[in-house]
Design an enzyme around this catalytic site. Structure first.
Site, PDB file in Angstrom:
ATOM      1  N   GLY A   1     -84.321  22.897 -71.700  1.00  0.00           N
ATOM      2  CA  GLY A   1     -83.935  23.218 -73.202  1.00  0.00           C
ATOM      3  C   GLY A   1     -84.183  24.593 -73.543  1.00  0.00           C
TER       4      GLY A   1
ATOM      5  CD  GLU B   1     -90.664  22.257 -75.068  1.00  0.00           C
ATOM      6  OE1 GLU B   1     -89.760  22.693 -74.544  1.00  0.00           O
ATOM      7  OE2 GLU B   1     -91.005  21.022 -74.802  1.00  0.00           O
ATOM      8  CG  ASP B   2     -86.161  22.210 -76.027  1.00  0.00           C
ATOM      9  OD1 ASP B   2     -87.438  21.824 -75.774  1.00  0.00           O
ATOM     10  OD2 ASP B   2     -85.322  21.500 -75.396  1.00  0.00           O
TER      11      ASP B   2
ATOM     12  CG  ASP C   1     -89.513  14.270 -80.846  1.00  0.00           C
ATOM     13  OD1 ASP C   1     -89.137  14.449 -82.044  1.00  0.00           O
ATOM     14  OD2 ASP C   1     -89.333  13.446 -80.012  1.00  0.00           O
TER      15      ASP C   1
ATOM     16  CG  PHE D   1     -81.273  13.167 -80.450  1.00  0.00           C
ATOM     17  CD1 PHE D   1     -82.655  13.121 -79.798  1.00  0.00           C
ATOM     18  CD2 PHE D   1     -80.291  13.658 -79.860  1.00  0.00           C
ATOM     19  CE1 PHE D   1     -82.859  13.164 -78.472  1.00  0.00           C
ATOM     20  CE2 PHE D   1     -80.471  13.884 -78.277  1.00  0.00           C
ATOM     21  CZ  PHE D   1     -81.720  13.843 -77.837  1.00  0.00           C
ATOM     22  CB  VAL D   2     -81.146  18.621 -83.118  1.00  0.00           C
ATOM     23  CG1 VAL D   2     -81.292  18.239 -84.611  1.00  0.00           C
ATOM     24  CG2 VAL D   2     -82.333  19.021 -82.354  1.00  0.00           C
TER      25      VAL D   2
ATOM     26  CG  ASP E   1     -79.889  17.384 -72.753  1.00  0.00           C
ATOM     27  OD1 ASP E   1     -81.080  17.886 -73.076  1.00  0.00           O
ATOM     28  OD2 ASP E   1     -79.888  16.355 -72.013  1.00  0.00           O
TER      29      ASP E   1
ATOM     30  NE  ARG F   1     -78.766  20.976 -70.510  1.00  0.00           N
ATOM     31  CZ  ARG F   1     -80.177  20.552 -70.681  1.00  0.00           C
ATOM     32  NH1 ARG F   1     -80.850  21.150 -71.469  1.00  0.00           N
ATOM     33  NH2 ARG F   1     -80.818  19.332 -70.029  1.00  0.00           N
TER      34      ARG F   1
END
Ligand code: IMP
Ligand code: MG
Length: 179
Positions: free
Chosen positions: A46, A101-102, A105, A154-155, A161, A167
């Site tokens: 990600g 990190e993307d 969460d 949720f993105v 993805d 992506r």
């Protein structure tokens, strides 16, 4: 294969992301200005676009390495059990590390990765996440630099993805399920 049960609403534009990445890079460059030992560790997959943009804005000598932790699979829920699928190529003892990190969460992924890297005795271990969903946190972990705080949605896009798709969107969008 079902491709039609969701739509994507733009949440953060490509322009906003670029401006934020520039600011983050300036702060990170300032923080690490005395080192020639920085290794930027991207968490696959990600973070691949974020890291590519971020390192090009860093005014520092940098090395880049990658680590892949297990992900959600095709679900939108975290498994909470983190496994390392691909480890770093290089040694990090005595190095300055920036983990990129993307999304943070629940925090289980970053928490697990930080414990692992800490055990290898880096000189400094810092973290940068493009997105943060603080309302979802189940651990005490937080990134040192955060691009954007977002609500519990949720993105996808900009490297992130849903079931391996989307992506390549240049912006961050929220997935809205239609059935
Ligand atoms: P955590 O372990 O629950 O913090 O999850 C972190 C990882 O889950 C992130 O690195 C992402 O790969 C993935 N993830 C979390 N939220 C989302 C999302 O909204 N869209 C896509 N992937 C996500
Ligand atoms: Mg991830």
């Amino acid at each position: 294969m079902d491709h039609s049960n969701y739509v994507i609403d733009e949440m953060i534009s490509a322009k906003s992301i670029a401006a934020r990445v520039e600011t983050l890079a300036r702060e990170i460059s300032e923080h690490f200005k005395d080192t020639d030992k920085l290794v930027v560790v991207g968490l696959l997959r990600g973070s691949f676009i974020f890291i590519a943009d971020l390192v090009r804005e860093l005014d520092l000598p940098v090395e880049v390495d990658f680590l892949e932790a297990s992900s959600y699979g095709n679900s939108t829920e975290s498994s909470r059990e983190v496994r390392i699928l691909k480890d770093l190529r290089g040694e990090i003892e005595g190095r300055d590390i920036l983990v990129v990190e993307d999304i943070v969460d629940t925090g289980h992924t970053l928490d697990h990765v930080l414990h692992l890297l800490e055990s290898r005795k880096p000189a400094r271990l810092m973290t940068c996440a493009l997105l943060d969903k603080p309302s979802r946190r189940e651990t005490g972990v937080s990134a040192d630099w955060i691009g954007f705080e977002i609500p519990d949605e949720f993105v996808v896009g900009y490297g992130i993805d849903y079931a391996q798709r989307n992506r390549n969107l240049p912006y961050i969008g929220a997935v809205r399920f239609t059935s």
